[in-house]
Design an enzyme around this catalytic site. Sequence first.
Site, PDB file in Angstrom:
ATOM      1  N   GLY C 149       0.804  -1.233   0.067  1.00 44.20           N
ATOM      2  CA  GLY C 149      -0.124   0.026   0.191  1.00 44.20           C
ATOM      3  C   GLY C 149       0.751   1.250  -0.074  1.00 44.20           C
ATOM      4  O   GLY C 149       2.117   1.072   0.131  1.00 44.20           O
ATOM      5  N   CYS C 150       0.245   2.428  -0.309  1.00 43.04           N
ATOM      6  CA  CYS C 150       0.831   3.619  -0.309  1.00 43.04           C
ATOM      7  C   CYS C 150       1.499   3.963   0.811  1.00 43.04           C
ATOM      8  O   CYS C 150       2.605   4.235   1.219  1.00 43.04           O
ATOM      9  CB  CYS C 150       0.191   4.842  -0.815  1.00 43.04           C
ATOM     10  N   TYR C 151       0.809   4.019   2.020  1.00 40.39           N
ATOM     11  CA  TYR C 151       1.157   4.475   3.372  1.00 40.39           C
ATOM     12  C   TYR C 151       2.511   3.384   3.846  1.00 40.39           C
ATOM     13  O   TYR C 151       3.499   3.868   4.426  1.00 40.39           O
ATOM     14  CB  TYR C 151       0.152   4.501   4.341  1.00 40.39           C
ATOM     15  N   THR C 153       4.383   1.670   2.319  1.00 39.60           N
ATOM     16  CA  THR C 153       5.670   1.813   1.370  1.00 39.60           C
ATOM     17  C   THR C 153       6.495   3.101   2.046  1.00 39.60           C
ATOM     18  O   THR C 153       7.750   2.846   2.422  1.00 39.60           O
ATOM     19  CB  THR C 153       5.327   2.163  -0.144  1.00 39.60           C
TER      20      THR C 153
END
Lengths: 344, 344, 344, 344
Positions: C149-151, C153
């Site tokens: 996921g973005c967070y 990463t």
Amino acid sequence: MIKVGIVGGTGYTGVELLRLLAQHPEVEVEAITSRSEAGMRVGDMYPNLRGHYDTLAFSEPDPRRLGACDAVFFATPHGVAHALAGELLAQGTRVIDLSADFRLRDAEVWAEWYGQPHGAPALLDEAVYGLPEMHRERIRRARLIAVPGCYPTAVQLGLLPLLEAGLIDTEHVIADCKSGVTGAGRGAKVPSLLAEASESMKAYGAGGHRHLPEIRQGLGDAAGGAVGLTFVPHLTPMIRGIHATLYGRLKSEPGDLQALFEQRFADEPFVDVMPAGSHPETRSVKGANVCRLAVHRPAGGDTVVVLSVIDNLVKGASGQAVQNLNIMFGFAENAGLAAPALMP
Amino acid sequence: MIKVGIVGGTGYTGVELLRLLAQHPEVEVEAITSRSEAGMRVGDMYPNLRGHYDTLAFSEPDPRRLGACDAVFFATPHGVAHALAGELLAQGTRVIDLSADFRLRDAEVWAEWYGQPHGAPALLDEAVYGLPEMHRERIRRARLIAVPGCYPTAVQLGLLPLLEAGLIDTEHVIADCKSGVTGAGRGAKVPSLLAEASESMKAYGAGGHRHLPEIRQGLGDAAGGAVGLTFVPHLTPMIRGIHATLYGRLKSEPGDLQALFEQRFADEPFVDVMPAGSHPETRSVKGANVCRLAVHRPAGGDTVVVLSVIDNLVKGASGQAVQNLNIMFGFAENAGLAAPALMP
Amino acid sequence: MIKVGIVGGTGYTGVELLRLLAQHPEVEVEAITSRSEAGMRVGDMYPNLRGHYDTLAFSEPDPRRLGACDAVFFATPHGVAHALAGELLAQGTRVIDLSADFRLRDAEVWAEWYGQPHGAPALLDEAVYGLPEMHRERIRRARLIAVPGCYPTAVQLGLLPLLEAGLIDTEHVIADCKSGVTGAGRGAKVPSLLAEASESMKAYGAGGHRHLPEIRQGLGDAAGGAVGLTFVPHLTPMIRGIHATLYGRLKSEPGDLQALFEQRFADEPFVDVMPAGSHPETRSVKGANVCRLAVHRPAGGDTVVVLSVIDNLVKGASGQAVQNLNIMFGFAENAGLAAPALMP
Amino acid sequence: MIKVGIVGGTGYTGVELLRLLAQHPEVEVEAITSRSEAGMRVGDMYPNLRGHYDTLAFSEPDPRRLGACDAVFFATPHGVAHALAGELLAQGTRVIDLSADFRLRDAEVWAEWYGQPHGAPALLDEAVYGLPEMHRERIRRARLIAVPGCYPTAVQLGLLPLLEAGLIDTEHVIADCKSGVTGAGRGAKVPSLLAEASESMKAYGAGGHRHLPEIRQGLGDAAGGAVGLTFVPHLTPMIRGIHATLYGRLKSEPGDLQALFEQRFADEPFVDVMPAGSHPETRSVKGANVCRLAVHRPAGGDTVVVLSVIDNLVKGASGQAVQNLNIMFGFAENAGLAAPALMP
């Protein structure tokens, strides 16, 4: 102190009415309706109102409760006021409609642009178009007000002096308008997402927009005859504000255009003609019931350019609605509307 | 009706004072000074003020004219109030300083962070830190007010209940703060350009920011001892607003945190403790003198998270300055500060 | 040249895959599916792609056609990849899932956070968590990738050096994260409107966010044991970008933190450790598959602060997916990912 | 592989050249000059370039070093290229000037609008106006290119088909243009601050803008005679993008306008005529060297409306400069310019 109701209070013009009326010395909000949010307190939906309306909650529309108000605002999609306005008028309640329901005098034209029959043609005769700069005396005596649309307000105020004075070719007027996104309402639509609408600019409705017949009607009144208008609205990445850039072709030497504009609006509390050479910014009217204008004649040629800015939610909707209320009830015209714009 | 002066009126806190005072029933702005813009009318610089202060123009600072005012606001860079405050106090004028000049009680600490000697150490004893939620009684009797900084206001209001109750480890408090760009002032700096600051987020001053000693001093007062604070400010692409996210470690079972916050601020007109589970938005205080708070305890663990939002130009500067004025002069504490936030 | 398919291509990660793959020298997009938009050409939905994929149109998902691809990306809501992944793997197609479906190793934990049973628990064993900076060798041999996921990463890359070196207290790590609005997807929701989300900042999910278990799992792997994490995400008024501000408490003198970070990522093509004292801006990675990091130790105290920025749609989603593809198929790791960020 | 130099590389068009050339297969940047930042590496000023130009640093302008390049771009304020161009041409270096220095054929007109004498009138004869859609063949053989301005590019491309076909009244053409703020450059000016320019819209230069004579010259070439143009630029709260809304009055029945536009640009790699009824968005060209056009004839009347969007920094400046380079050196015309726009 009068009592007012608001029908359809969950949209942007509804919450803006609440924001303005919170500061109004003569008005108490008695009821605010919403079918979808009935029971919710207004401060729970709009936390900026916490501490201002602590007991007020959205309720189901109840004609009797609304009819007990001195005035009722409609902040609804088109069609809703058609159904209810007559009933309220019959109870002696004055109606101030922010929707398009009573703006066009011709029910046929309305039906054509809104794709449904007009629901209250019998009321059209007495509906007054609530642009105080044109119809203040009629507003004073009105029972039913059609508050002008946002684009129509910005465009008409910018063109009135030229048309009334007969200075421009009425066949080829251009209104290139730029609006913030609240003009599209609070509906959850993909094109209105921040991820879609910010960092971008686009035109829309170049082929024809619902405000076009309204603007034409108003300009025609000012010109004393039909006006050929090309109107292209644009979506701008900002929350509030309309910037109308208006182009007309001078028919002959116009004299002092700056003086013409200043004189036309000398007594108007909410129209500000800026000094010659100015370029008004929409942020200078953010949250305020003001239209700021500047008039240019590039290189002394035969094209006149008028720059006209308003806050679409205030002078273009809720503020103008309150201004109409003030005129109808004999309050100071700036009651509830005295605060300067929020800048920066 | 009292007369006030504003020193250094061309910046954002200056124009915000004018915006708020335009609505203040007890205050008349007698003078506003600016060396660089002397002679210019305020409405020419800030068109939102057109129609509100039509005769007021920026003037050279004149201690005699300012000394004839009942109160003078300083909306100046640091160092300016040092030089003038004493002279005004001697004439009986009360001074409300929005700069950092009198916020730190220790002149040595001030000199270290601001890179120059303190210019008026003799006045430090009587300067009152203008956070009404901590010092209302002293403000009432004060002649010289140091209005808290924007970050310090948001952080202190969010942590006061926890520190006063002795609930958290005072050695490791974290304040992760996000500010709109007006916090950087109106100076023409490349990093503040729209082209640089929008569509981006960054921290700054992670190694140490001038608001750090001020916050530590205030938190120390509340805790009754030194507080170890890590403070990281961030630049956010918006005009106004601070969002402080505050992290503390609970030393033991804290009881009902929601009730603790509600009780601490029950009598405060400008602190709004939101319902449990809330996430306040900065836009809910845009233009308003309010701090909205929410307290969370994720997963019932030993970390408490407080969310605190203010408008940096209002409760974080000019609004708080007016609130102090109201307290000092016995006006209603919300005089000039009653309007709801502008939302959307 | 390999053939790839994209399932669920109308969202932001889908269009971002198309943007990146348009520049990829080794990849041809064979199919892109969407039930709702089947038949529409991609350039009609996303005009930035006009001239790049002129014959490609959205189609109904067809397992046979997808199974004829060398690899298939899932850019779908959770649950969809569960149903299809096994079928594709059985046909020899490699699967790169951008959703959360295979990120958590424990099907029970997944079920708890996503509110439904895990649909393909038998595949969990072979799914590889696609963070190349931790699992490059396993990715090389993988058939099924769970793209982080973005967070997760941004947070993991920022904390890996500290946790692997055992430098910080693992019980009290804080991740204060700020995300642009594309993180919320392309769904038409009122809070994501420009009129609601711009000019404002707010936290959300302070009580618990679905990325929390994923981050904890990854941090636990790095630390060799459970990590106590407080994670507070915030919505920021920008289109793209995540700024993670990470706080850890040093257990002892850490040595040279700057060197630690530089060495940890010395061979990583997409992690940029900035010079000491830097504050990375999210705009410096806009459109690029890069994570930029800076490490601070304010006032030499026992708190370490890491600043980590990514573009949530690139290194936080589609770019990282392409990076995984490149590793799996032996392409240059930066194939299709070589362009600098768009700045300003 | 050719070697190029960039004079004046710290502004937005300079960094944009570096961004585009980083992807160009045939070009190596040999030198980039800046008096104010000499010695600084480009990645330190523009972190998006870290990892792309690690050894390149700004240097003092050195005519010999620049003269050793195959081509030199000027990304400078007006006047600078006047002084240096001749010297470089004499060394056999081709010159691509992004400034206004060689755009006007008439040195007198230049002097009038730029307030100083033209510094290299002898070069005007051989300077080629670098709009490939009009002058591709001359560009191929040119030694000195004047890259068109941003507004002129958007306006000319939108009006060429109508003027070349003689369809509209050439005396009264209107160009209402909206630009993002990078159009004003990277100078630190108060009106360009985020706090001033965001959440607002304003016109500027309504009385006359420096791009006016350039646009008139180009339109006149297309029309075969003088064109009377009213040009009003507006500042829009976004980083990149120009939206030109163009109004012309049809002299007679024009036939199929859509077909006219499609045919005119059928062979143009960087002009995209959108389907009838479209409204191009500036974000659809963000970062890309594309002009997207749509043509409307509202209500079938005698006014034609053309919507034209470009990225002011790409097709409006640096991208067009690279396109010229490609044509001059016989590279693929889209070398370095092949990436799709960044959307969202």
